[in-house]
Design a protein around this motif. Structure first.
Motif, PDB file in Angstrom:
ATOM      1  N   UNK A 272      -0.405  35.451 126.470  1.00 32.12           N
ATOM      2  CA  UNK A 272       0.539  35.274 127.527  1.00 32.12           C
ATOM      3  C   UNK A 272       1.072  36.808 128.094  1.00 32.12           C
ATOM      4  N   UNK A 273       1.029  36.939 129.286  1.00 36.39           N
ATOM      5  CA  UNK A 273       1.234  38.034 130.124  1.00 36.39           C
ATOM      6  C   UNK A 273       2.472  37.859 130.893  1.00 36.39           C
TER       7      UNK A 273
ATOM      8  N   UNK B 144      -3.308  51.181 118.321  1.00 29.72           N
ATOM      9  CA  UNK B 144      -4.006  49.638 118.139  1.00 29.72           C
ATOM     10  C   UNK B 144      -4.770  49.294 119.175  1.00 29.72           C
ATOM     11  N   UNK B 145      -5.707  48.618 118.862  1.00 30.82           N
ATOM     12  CA  UNK B 145      -6.572  48.160 119.883  1.00 30.82           C
ATOM     13  C   UNK B 145      -5.882  46.593 120.249  1.00 30.82           C
ATOM     14  N   UNK B 146      -5.226  46.627 121.436  1.00 26.86           N
ATOM     15  CA  UNK B 146      -4.537  45.521 121.949  1.00 26.86           C
ATOM     16  C   UNK B 146      -5.005  44.865 122.987  1.00 26.86           C
ATOM     17  N   UNK B 147      -5.175  43.634 122.980  1.00 27.70           N
ATOM     18  CA  UNK B 147      -5.579  42.592 124.006  1.00 27.70           C
ATOM     19  C   UNK B 147      -4.740  41.281 124.514  1.00 27.70           C
ATOM     20  N   UNK B 148      -4.268  41.438 125.768  1.00 27.07           N
ATOM     21  CA  UNK B 148      -3.382  40.505 126.257  1.00 27.07           C
ATOM     22  C   UNK B 148      -4.291  39.244 127.094  1.00 27.07           C
ATOM     23  N   UNK B 149      -4.259  38.215 126.620  1.00 29.23           N
ATOM     24  CA  UNK B 149      -4.931  37.089 127.405  1.00 29.23           C
ATOM     25  C   UNK B 149      -4.029  36.116 128.072  1.00 29.23           C
ATOM     26  N   UNK B 150      -4.341  36.003 129.323  1.00 27.20           N
ATOM     27  CA  UNK B 150      -3.346  35.369 130.439  1.00 27.20           C
ATOM     28  C   UNK B 150      -4.179  34.208 131.072  1.00 27.20           C
ATOM     29  N   UNK B 151      -3.729  32.823 131.083  1.00 30.79           N
ATOM     30  CA  UNK B 151      -4.297  31.999 131.645  1.00 30.79           C
ATOM     31  C   UNK B 151      -4.351  32.121 133.236  1.00 30.79           C
ATOM     32  N   UNK B 152      -3.263  32.813 133.819  1.00 29.81           N
ATOM     33  CA  UNK B 152      -3.184  32.981 135.248  1.00 29.81           C
ATOM     34  C   UNK B 152      -3.939  34.237 135.647  1.00 29.81           C
ATOM     35  N   UNK B 153      -3.972  34.424 137.062  1.00 28.65           N
ATOM     36  CA  UNK B 153      -4.780  35.506 137.473  1.00 28.65           C
ATOM     37  C   UNK B 153      -3.962  36.918 137.684  1.00 28.65           C
TER      38      UNK B 153
ATOM     39  N   UNK C 278      -1.613  52.986 128.855  1.00 24.34           N
ATOM     40  CA  UNK C 278      -1.754  53.478 127.481  1.00 24.34           C
ATOM     41  C   UNK C 278      -2.828  52.632 126.674  1.00 24.34           C
ATOM     42  N   UNK C 279      -3.626  51.784 127.315  1.00 20.12           N
ATOM     43  CA  UNK C 279      -4.875  51.466 126.563  1.00 20.12           C
ATOM     44  C   UNK C 279      -4.862  49.887 126.234  1.00 20.12           C
ATOM     45  N   UNK C 280      -4.054  49.230 126.483  1.00 18.96           N
ATOM     46  CA  UNK C 280      -3.928  47.825 126.244  1.00 18.96           C
ATOM     47  C   UNK C 280      -4.898  47.017 127.194  1.00 18.96           C
ATOM     48  N   UNK C 281      -5.735  46.234 126.674  1.00 24.15           N
ATOM     49  CA  UNK C 281      -6.716  45.477 127.684  1.00 24.15           C
ATOM     50  C   UNK C 281      -6.025  44.286 128.026  1.00 24.15           C
ATOM     51  N   UNK C 282      -6.213  43.826 129.256  1.00 23.34           N
ATOM     52  CA  UNK C 282      -5.819  42.419 129.708  1.00 23.34           C
ATOM     53  C   UNK C 282      -6.840  41.666 130.423  1.00 23.34           C
ATOM     54  N   UNK C 283      -7.079  40.532 129.790  1.00 23.39           N
ATOM     55  CA  UNK C 283      -7.891  39.476 130.415  1.00 23.39           C
ATOM     56  C   UNK C 283      -7.276  38.342 131.240  1.00 23.39           C
ATOM     57  N   UNK C 284      -7.433  38.129 132.520  1.00 22.57           N
ATOM     58  CA  UNK C 284      -6.799  37.333 133.029  1.00 22.57           C
ATOM     59  C   UNK C 284      -7.696  36.212 133.424  1.00 22.57           C
TER      60      UNK C 284
ATOM     61  N   UNK D 189     -14.220  30.828 127.545  1.00 24.75           N
ATOM     62  CA  UNK D 189     -15.604  31.509 127.555  1.00 24.75           C
ATOM     63  C   UNK D 189     -16.030  32.541 126.405  1.00 24.75           C
ATOM     64  N   UNK D 190     -14.937  32.662 125.666  1.00 23.24           N
ATOM     65  CA  UNK D 190     -15.352  33.527 124.586  1.00 23.24           C
ATOM     66  C   UNK D 190     -14.457  33.355 123.347  1.00 23.24           C
ATOM     67  N   UNK D 191     -14.855  34.022 121.991  1.00 19.53           N
ATOM     68  CA  UNK D 191     -14.067  33.879 121.127  1.00 19.53           C
ATOM     69  C   UNK D 191     -13.833  35.305 120.515  1.00 19.53           C
ATOM     70  N   UNK D 192     -12.560  35.691 120.336  1.00 21.25           N
ATOM     71  CA  UNK D 192     -12.137  37.004 119.959  1.00 21.25           C
ATOM     72  C   UNK D 192     -11.521  36.851 118.625  1.00 21.25           C
ATOM     73  N   UNK D 193     -11.495  38.267 117.874  1.00 24.24           N
ATOM     74  CA  UNK D 193     -10.894  38.104 116.515  1.00 24.24           C
ATOM     75  C   UNK D 193      -9.893  39.272 116.631  1.00 24.24           C
ATOM     76  N   UNK D 194      -8.922  38.954 115.946  1.00 22.50           N
ATOM     77  CA  UNK D 194      -7.915  39.980 115.572  1.00 22.50           C
ATOM     78  C   UNK D 194      -7.280  40.106 114.347  1.00 22.50           C
ATOM     79  N   UNK D 195      -6.506  41.116 113.953  1.00 23.37           N
ATOM     80  CA  UNK D 195      -5.631  41.101 112.717  1.00 23.37           C
ATOM     81  C   UNK D 195      -4.363  40.632 112.881  1.00 23.37           C
ATOM     82  N   UNK D 196      -3.823  40.623 113.974  1.00 26.28           N
ATOM     83  CA  UNK D 196      -2.563  39.930 114.176  1.00 26.28           C
ATOM     84  C   UNK D 196      -2.495  39.282 115.577  1.00 26.28           C
ATOM     85  N   UNK D 197      -1.523  38.183 115.797  1.00 29.02           N
ATOM     86  CA  UNK D 197      -1.560  37.553 117.117  1.00 29.02           C
ATOM     87  C   UNK D 197      -0.079  37.581 117.375  1.00 29.02           C
ATOM     88  N   UNK D 198       0.134  37.590 118.784  1.00 30.96           N
ATOM     89  CA  UNK D 198       1.509  37.429 119.050  1.00 30.96           C
ATOM     90  C   UNK D 198       1.543  36.331 120.215  1.00 30.96           C
TER      91      UNK D 198
END
Lengths: 420, 478
Positions: B8-9, B25-34, B162-168, B188-197
């Protein structure tokens, strides 16, 4: 950059063009038109249908053709103009601040300013239509631009809310482009458009006009998929049980035009709550001396011919003002809209300043059949003209004569009425 | 593999991302909207509550007051418009003054400063258009107004820098734990992480319930609003709430940081998590109720109406922190009002929890400041001309109602997490947000987007997904 001109004209659409030509013909050399668009001609450029110029040129022209005649004249006369130039502010002292890419922001001191900014369309938000807010909802003029200038279709299954002229024109235009226009719904019991447009754009194509109907729901989360239209009662509220759902991918709105007077307001020009345009005298001068208004920024017109005529008048009177040839003072006579007429333009007249004849334009607040347009000089009826039909969608006019007014030395108020 | 994946973004997801991006930390934000700020964060009252309303000792109270305190500094760092204009909670009956007093006491216990009761005489000098029947009000000077779009966008942008990645346009379908890691399955993909928010707004119960036996239940609660034109700006000077009565919660009337006036919301529980349709009844009731606290509000100057969804959890409380039975799964769930006010505090808190657990180090080169899109109207004529000489696009007005230049629109598209749709441009620059509601500027903005993104006009959307603006060429086109 700080320049001075005798006359600065804000807007290079039909009003601004005609005003500029008339100002020049009235002997003012130093005239400049500031146009925000990329070419002169304003909204006429996207009005590729015909029907323009019947009064002015006695022939049927398309919008761009009509505009071209004026643009050519402006060029031939060597009148200065700046394109892609937005006027940002007008001060009460007539300092006009404008901006474009080449010149940056600059101020022009004008002896006279002519407001010719035109109008905008009432958007969906201002209509309080419930439902979702998806893509596929356009004001009719925006769709007209997309189709006629950009060459793209908003969609293929169309419902139109509001029967203003642009909506009617777009009903035909979309049909000719292969779209299915399912209906035109109009909240009022009468159309806001010209009779000829209803005949030529709806009737000729079998598009139903649903009077006393409105959109009560919009479906579609991303893109519009359907609307629900219901009949409205005399209170203009939807009547339960009359709802009909129409699938569509496009909803066009043609629900009224609003004169664009934000600049006028910033200059301190007084506006009429009825027209949303400036209150003007016989010279089309606003409440700020030396600031004139014409065309759709003054009040919304149906026919461009009358815009040109009105704007020429503003050009002449602004030129007279810039030349310092205006008599100060003089007795102002009020022109009132009474019984059935919603407003008049102008709303005051000064006998000493007026020409031999003065055209007073007005609109009715309702449809009248076999009614009379009457003019009263105080209590005395001086004119009575029978009209088969008077409708809000068609602007009316009467002509006042200076000679006749002189016969009433104590005249205080002129009233224009519609009488059954 | 990522250290942290944020679902959620919205304002919460972006706040967590921003504070996390201060750590290594390597941070990825996944957002269903554009785009960021496409759900609840975009449709709310745009206010920062003082914090007197929530019950003592609740997370809502704590994070509201903390978030409120953080706003000045954060908005300075991120160049977000925020004004502490104060709020007035009005009652129409002298007999309700004890109820105001009770709220004041609750606020004091929550740590809210400056609360006091004002009587009608003083109220009139503060708010000349206050309703004729208003008897008194609770004044909360620390309450404020903010642009929720700009706050969310700024948080997201700063996190990205600051390095966080976003996928819309990326919807999370499934979350499961395997091999000591979290697996996030998207369309369309599977990601792995140590923690989820879990910052999924009205969907946050769904993700919690995939991994925890402590089930949550979110009810989307719709609120209808109307927005008035800037020409009637200044009609009220404070955020004016109504003291809840037996007849209901009332509506608020507040200025926005952009000079509009906002009125709302209603409260309708729905089942559909995307049901942001306004209703005629809702809009009528907003207008009718506003008259209780503010007289003569020029409701004919409405330029738009909209509805937002609050993520109301059954417990009526924020659900924060690690889920009891799901290691390294951090909830930010049930974030309804005062969620926007609390967002910075929730972001900071959640980032701290994760930092401590994952033992993340501080990022040496963390950039804490961010500049918003330049507002040329704030410049002098000389400065503006210098700018136009350097970048002529700042000399072209695209949105005439809000005086937005092409330069600002280009900036909105080209900056990190740039705009890709008409709404994206609108929320970043206000182009199309004025009285004509994009009637004139939308074809121009579409053309700029087409040029900048290198796509066809038929690819341009209002707000991503299937929200295409035009369908095809005309017969004569091409």
């Amino acid at each position: 950059m700080n320049k001075a001109y005798d006359i600065v004209i804000v807007g290079g659409g039909p009003a601004g063009l005609a005003a500029a030509i008339a100002a020049r013909e009235s002997g003012t050399q130093s005239v400049i038109i500031l146009e925000r668009g990329e070419q002169l001609g304003g909204i006429l450029n996207q009005c590729i249908h015909n029907g323009f110029g019947l009064h002015t040129f006695k022939e049927e022209l398309t919008g761009p053709e009509y505009a071209h005649r004026f643009i050519q004249k402006v060029i031939d006369m060597g009148i200065e103009y700046k394109l892609d130039t937005m006027v940002m502010d007008i001060s009460p002292e007539r300092a006009v601040t404008a901006m474009n890419r080449e010149d940056g922001m600059f101020v022009i001191d004008a002896k006279a300013v002519i407001l010719a900014m035109g109008c905008r369309e009432r958007p969906r938000g201002a209509l309080n239509i419930p439902g979702y807010r998806p893509a596929g909802i356009f004001s009719a003029g925006t769709a007209q631009r997309l189709v006629n200038i950009e060459g793209y279709m908003p969609g293929r299954e169309v419902v139109i809310l509001g029967s203003g002229d642009i909506g009617l024109i777009m009903a035909r235009r979309m049909t000719l482009e292969g779209a299915k226009v399912k209906c035109v719904a109009e909240l009022m019991p009468y159309s806001g458009g010209l009779k000829r447009n209803i005949v030529q754009c709806l009737d000729d194509f079998g598009i139903p006009l649903l009077l006393s109907h409105t959109v009560v729901d919009i479906e579609g989360k991303e893109h519009i998929t359907a609307v629900t239209i219901a009949e409205v009662g005399a209170d203009r509220r939807p009547i339960k049980g009359t709802e009909v759902r129409y699938t569509c991918d496009t909803l066009l709105l043609s629900c009224g035009l609003i004169p664009e007077n934000e600049l006028s307001t910033s200059a301190g020009v007084r506006l009429s709550p009825i027209t949303n345009g400036p209150v003007v005298n016989e010279s089309l001068e606003t409440s700020i001396p030396g600031v004139f208004a014409c065309g759709n920024v003054l009040h919304v017109h149906d026919l461009v011919d009358y815009v040109s005529e009105e704007a020429a008048k503003a050009g002449q009177t602004a030129a007279r003002y810039a030349q310092g040839a205006v008599e100060k003072g003089g007795r102002e006579i009020e022109i009132h809209a009474g019984g059935g007429a919603r407003y008049t333009v102008p709303s005051t007249v000064c006998i000493d300043r007026m020409d031999d004849r003065l055209t007073v334009r007005f609109r009715a607040g309702d449809v009248y059949k076999d009614a009379y347009v009457s003019v009263y000089f105080d209590e005395a009826r001086v004119m009575r003209k029978k009209k088969r039909i008077i409708a809000p969608g068609e602007m009316e006019q009467i002509i006042l004569s200076r000679e006749q007014m002189k016969e009433y030395p104590d005249l205080k108020t002129i009233t224009v009425k519609i009488e059954r | 593999m990522y250290d942290v994946i944020i679902i959620g973004a919205g304002v919460i997801g972006c706040a967590v991302a921003r504070y996390l991006s201060a750590y290594d930390a390597d941070v990825l934000v996944l957002e269903k909207n554009e785009d960021v700020c496409a759900g609840t964060s975009k449709a709310n009252s745009a206010i920062v509550h003082s914090g007197y309303d929530a019950e003592n000792g609740t997370l809502k109270a704590r994070f509201n007051v903390e978030g409120n305190c953080m706003m000045d500094e954060l908005c300075r760092e991120l160049d977000v418009p925020f004004e502490r204009i104060g709020s007035l909670t009005v009652c129409t009956d002298e007999g309700d003054i004890p109820a105001l007093e009770e709220l004041r006491q609750r606020g004091i216990n929550n740590g809210v400063e400056g609360l006091r009761i004002v009587r009608r005489d003083e109220l009139l000098s503060m708010e000349p258009n206050i309703g004729d029947d208003v008897a008194a009000a609770l004044y909360a000077p620390t309450a404020g107004i903010i642009c929720p779009f700009k706050l969310t966008i700024a948080l997201g942008e700063n996190a990205a820098v600051n390095g966080a990645q976003f996928k819309f346009d990326t919807e999370v379908k499934k979350v499961y734990r395997e091999g000591g890691l979290w697996h996030i399955v998207t369309d369309d993909a599977e990601y792995t992480s140590r923690a989820v928010v879990n910052a999924a707004g009205v969907y946050s119960d769904i993700f919690n319930n995939m991994v925890s036996t402590r089930k949550l239940n979110i009810t989307p609660r719709r609120g209808d609003y109307i927005l008035l034109d800037r020409s009637v700006g200044g009609y009220v000077r404070h955020t004016i709430f109504q003291l809840p009565t037996k007849l209901g919660k009332g509506v608020l009337v507040t200025p926005t940081v952009h000079g509009n006036t906002i009125v709302g919301p209603t409260a309708y529980d729905t089942e559909d998590r995307e049901e942001t349709a306004t209703s005629a009844d809702g809009i009528d009731s907003v207008i009718a109720k506003s008259a209780i606290s503010v007289k003569g509000l020029p409701t004919r100057q409405v330029i738009t109406s909209f509805a937002g969804l609050r993520a109301h959890e059954d417990g009526g409380e924020f659900v924060l922190g690690e889920a009891e039975d799901a290691e390294d799964f951090y909830n930010c769930a049930g974030i309804e009002s005062p969620g926007l006010s609390a967002a910075p505090a929730i972001g900071k808190y959640t980032a701290r929890l994760i930092k401590d657990r994952l033992q993340l180090g501080e990022k040496a080169d963390f950039i804490k400041e961010r500049k918003d899109i330049l507002d040329p109207s704030a410049l002098s004529i000389e400065e503006r001309n210098e700018l136009i000489r350097r970048e002529p696009a700042y000399g072209t007005i695209v949105c005439r109602c809000e005086s937005v230049t092409e330069g600002e629109i280009l900036d909105a598209i080209r900056r990190p997490l740039g705009a890709r749709s008409l709404d994206g441009v609108k929320r970043r620059t206000r182009a199309g947000m004025g009285r004509c509601q994009a009637g004139f500027c939308s074809p121009k903005v579409m053309e700029i987007l087409r040029r900048e993104l290198g796509v066809e006009l038929t690819d341009i959307t209002k707000s991503g997904g299937g929200s295409y603006i035009v369908s095809s060429r005309t017969k004569d086109g091409d």
